[in-house]
Design a protein around this motif. Structure first.
Motif, PDB file in Angstrom:
ATOM      1  N   GLU A 142      46.175  38.633  40.804  1.00 57.04           N
ATOM      2  CA  GLU A 142      46.069  38.401  39.369  1.00 57.04           C
ATOM      3  C   GLU A 142      44.639  38.062  38.939  1.00 57.04           C
ATOM      4  N   ALA A 143      43.914  37.321  39.752  1.00 60.11           N
ATOM      5  CA  ALA A 143      42.538  36.945  39.389  1.00 60.11           C
ATOM      6  C   ALA A 143      41.655  38.188  39.248  1.00 60.11           C
ATOM      7  N   ALA A 144      41.768  39.103  40.206  1.00 64.95           N
ATOM      8  CA  ALA A 144      40.973  40.336  40.137  1.00 64.95           C
ATOM      9  C   ALA A 144      41.413  41.186  38.949  1.00 64.95           C
ATOM     10  N   ALA A 145      42.713  41.202  38.670  1.00 65.05           N
ATOM     11  CA  ALA A 145      43.220  41.957  37.524  1.00 65.05           C
ATOM     12  C   ALA A 145      42.645  41.404  36.225  1.00 65.05           C
ATOM     13  N   MET A 146      42.590  40.092  36.106  1.00 58.64           N
ATOM     14  CA  MET A 146      42.042  39.480  34.887  1.00 58.64           C
ATOM     15  C   MET A 146      40.557  39.791  34.728  1.00 58.64           C
TER      16      MET A 146
END
Length: 129
Positions: free
Chosen positions: A88-92
């Motif tokens: 999720e962090a990379a997606a954000m």
């Protein structure tokens, strides 16, 4: 022994140096070639390499709305992939990039509907719409 002749430091020597450097430095692919390579990579679902081509095109001709839009599209697709991987962090971070690219495209070409639509998709994915 023969004396060595040297050129003076005039305009002729500068031209000769410039001509000698062209094969070494080269001009590289032009903006349109990079755009075509990026679009082909996107069609082949190679979004990371596509982004590299679009970033190189951006260096050649900054703030072109079509190129900024495609950078945003790559970022949205990569964000979806990162969500699918559970990262999720990379997606954000990808969505932040997408929003920035789309915003720049809209600034460069107000009313550019594809960029407006892309930005709304990125904001929705981020939960900010």
């Amino acid at each position: 022994m023969h004396p060595v002749r040297t050129l003076s430091r005039g305009p002729i020597s500068l031209v000769l140096v410039a001509i000698a450097l062209v094969p070494i430095i080269g001009s590289g692919p032009n903006y349109y070639s990079l755009r075509r390579q990026g679009q082909k990579a996107m069609a082949d679902k190679a979004y990371g390499p596509a982004r590299v081509f679009f970033l190189q095109a951006e260096e050649k001709r900054p703030r072109r709305a079509d190129n900024l839009h495609d950078l945003g599209a790559c970022s949205v697709i990569l964000a979806r992939q990162r969500f699918g991987e559970g990262n999720e962090a990379a997606a954000m971070r990808e969505l932040d990039s997408a929003i920035s690219y789309y915003s720049q495209a809209i600034d460069a070409h107000p009313g550019f509907f594809a960029a407006i639509e892309g930005k709304s998709v990125a904001l929705k994915l981020k939960g900010q719409f």
